[in-house]
Design a protein around this motif. Structure first.
Motif, mmCIF file in Angstrom:
data_model
loop_
_atom_site.group_PDB
_atom_site.id
_atom_site.type_symbol
_atom_site.label_atom_id
_atom_site.label_comp_id
_atom_site.label_asym_id
_atom_site.label_seq_id
_atom_site.Cartn_x
_atom_site.Cartn_y
_atom_site.Cartn_z
ATOM 1 N N LYS A 49 0.829 -1.206 0.000
ATOM 2 C CA LYS A 49 0.000 0.000 0.000
ATOM 3 C C LYS A 49 0.865 1.257 0.000
ATOM 4 O O LYS A 49 0.609 2.201 -0.764
ATOM 5 C CB LYS A 49 -0.924 -0.005 1.220
ATOM 6 N N THR A 99 -3.542 -5.741 -7.636
ATOM 7 C CA THR A 99 -3.883 -4.801 -6.555
ATOM 8 C C THR A 99 -3.784 -3.364 -7.028
ATOM 9 O O THR A 99 -4.601 -2.506 -6.667
ATOM 10 C CB THR A 99 -2.942 -5.021 -5.356
ATOM 11 N N GLU A 102 -6.899 -2.578 -8.859
ATOM 12 C CA GLU A 102 -8.104 -2.600 -8.030
ATOM 13 C C GLU A 102 -8.224 -1.362 -7.144
ATOM 14 O O GLU A 102 -9.322 -0.841 -6.944
ATOM 15 C CB GLU A 102 -8.103 -3.853 -7.149
ATOM 16 N N HIS A 103 -7.111 -0.887 -6.625
ATOM 17 C CA HIS A 103 -7.171 0.165 -5.604
ATOM 18 C C HIS A 103 -6.409 1.444 -5.939
ATOM 19 O O HIS A 103 -6.588 2.454 -5.254
ATOM 20 C CB HIS A 103 -6.646 -0.386 -4.274
#
Length: 512
Positions: A49, A99, A102-103
């Motif tokens: 992240k 990922t 997606e984000h």
């Protein structure tokens, strides 16, 4: 041009020349080493992240990142000591891309079509050479990429509400002044307008102090839009007060704005509340001692509420009161943007981008940035459940014809001269304001007031810009320069922007 790393870049053992760790957490590393750690089976929980949210602060764009992931995918066959780990590393590398889509899909829109074309090409290569889990994962990523490409932006703040919106207070005269509308409806429409701007800001716009750069309209277009709208609304508040020749009428308009500001606070629109307080505390309004005295004597409750809001929104202790409001309330909320820009400036100016003689990426700094950006994102998910009134929304964005700061101060002096015991009438003053439209291309207001110790002098606006002094008729008006491409603003102890490292005075966060 794709940057190519050699196999040696991916084969290096961990050493102080390529990575610094503390208690198992990466503090600094080279770019290939970060990619390697990102695609290892036992990577840190928050590493992915933090990396994807802040990578544009140390990479050129999404193409550079995707190129590195592609090279990691192919080079791992030659650079991984244990061949049995190769399939796991390849799958982990594809999951990073999954990922990412997606984000953190804004990279595939900002860098379109190059990054998407590179991604499609790579996924096609995988499907041609593999028929197992890697090919299946590649197909799943293709479907997500198709979805991202089919819509202009990832929608935010579009959550479905379980209840009907409250019935709007329709204006009695649709062609009348907007301030004649119900204050609750004005607050609602302000919140809807501001929400559209707020939820459109991509996290990458907050990186590298993009809103202060010469090309800010390209690098941070939605932050610039929010800044311009803040200054526009603040100026509208000031103009609407000074457009009234009589003291009681000016006090009446102030009461209306204070009422709206209270309602905005109750709705969680702290940025809108700050816009109004900025306009109410500009020097041209603050020096109107007869108007203030009338407001205090005739509307003591509103005057007290005004004082309380001003005291609670000062930058003391890093906007502690505003932060408490954010914690104490649930979304939908629109935080005060200047507070976050202050936080990010402290992080950017207080931490180097690269550390040690090996010029390792300071990933500790990226963790700090990620924490702030995550807080911002948490308030971009749930929007307001109000009925939009398009005509009122247009008025809120374009309807006011604002004078500039010098004109406003001149008008303020005519309405209530210095040391006057009687308020002058307007005489032949033309209260019709010059034409101005909000400009979303990055241009901004030009002036701001300074603080003077005399009772009738302008006080520094809680609005936002910190500026460059200009003496005018012995009243001490501050005229703000445009951002310099060679200087960066540094917050002082009050939370405002003070002198830049290059020595120049800069405007505060909400004024360019």
């Amino acid at each position: 041009t794709e940057r190519v790393w050699s196999s040696d870049d991916w084969m290096q053992e961990d050493s102080p020349s390529n990575i610094i760790m503390e208690n198992g957490v990466i503090k600094a590393a080279t770019f290939p080493k970060l990619i390697s750690k990102l695609t290892n089976e036992c990577s840190e929980p928050n590493l992915l992240k933090e990396f994807l949210l802040t990578h544009r602060s140390f990479t050129k764009d999404g193409v550079e990142l995707l190129t590195a992931l592609k090279q990691r995918f192919y080079y791992c066959e030659r650079t991984t000591p244990n061949p049995e780990d190769v399939p796991e590393i390849k799958l982990k590398t594809l999951n990073v891309v999954k990922t990412w889509l997606e984000h953190f899909a804004w990279d595939f829109l900002l860098d379109a079509p190059e990054v998407a074309q590179l991604c499609y090409s790579w996924l096609g290569e995988i499907q041609e050479t593999d028929t197992g889990i890697l090919a299946q994962t590649a197909e799943a990523i293709k479907l997500k990429l198709d979805l991202v490409q089919s819509r202009d932006r990832q929608p935010r703040g579009k959550a479905t509400h379980n209840v009907d919106p409250p019935k709007p207070y329709l204006p009695k005269d649709p062609s009348g002044p907007i301030l004649d509308c119900h204050p609750e409806e004005i607050a609602r429409q302000m919140s809807l307008v501001e929400w559209k701007i707020w939820c459109s800001i991509d996290p990458c716009e907050f990186l590298n102090l993009s809103w202060t750069k010469p090309d800010r309209e390209h690098r941070a277009p939605n932050i610039v839009m929010s800044i311009n709208h803040f200054n526009y609304t603040s100026s509208w508040v000031t103009n609407s007060i000074l457009a009234c020749p009589k003291v009681k009428d000016r006090a009446k308009v102030m009461v209306k704005w204070i009422d709206i500001a209270q309602r905005l606070q109750n709705m969680g629109n702290l940025n809108g509340m700050m816009e109004i307080l900025s306009g109410l505390t500009k020097g041209a309004v603050h020096r109107l001692k007869h108007t203030m005295a009338h407001l205090q004597s005739k509307e003591p409750r509103m005057f007290s509420a005004f004082e309380t809001m001003v005291n609670n929104t000062k930058p003391n202790n890093a906007y502690a009161c505003l932060r408490k409001l954010l914690v104490a309330n649930k979304p939908p909320m629109i935080p005060y943007l200047g507070m976050y820009l202050t936080d990010l400036t402290f992080i950017e100016e207080g931490n180097k981008d690269y550390v040690t003689e090996h010029q390792l990426i300071n990933f500790y700094k990226r963790g700090l940035l990620c924490s702030t950006l995550t807080g911002i994102q948490s308030y971009q998910c749930i929007g307001y459940n109000f009925v939009e009134l398009p005509s009122m929304a247009w008025e809120l964005m374009y309807g006011s014809e604002n004078k500039d700061e010098d004109e406003l101060y001149d008008l303020s002096l005519i309405l209530e001269p210095r040391n006057s015991h009687k308020v002058t009438r307007s005489g032949s003053i033309n209260f019709r304001t010059p034409k101005m439209r909000i400009n979303f291309n990055g241009s901004s207001s030009n002036t701001e007031e300074s603080v003077d110790s005399s009772p009738s002098s302008p006080q520094k606006s809680s609005s936002i810009p910190i500026p460059k002094e200009k003496e005018k008729e012995s009243r001490g008006i501050w005229k703000s320069p445009k951002f310099s491409s060679t200087s960066t603003s540094v917050p002082d102890s009050s939370g405002s922007l003070g002198k830049s490292k290059s020595g120049g005075l800069m405007r505060d966060f909400m004024g360019l």
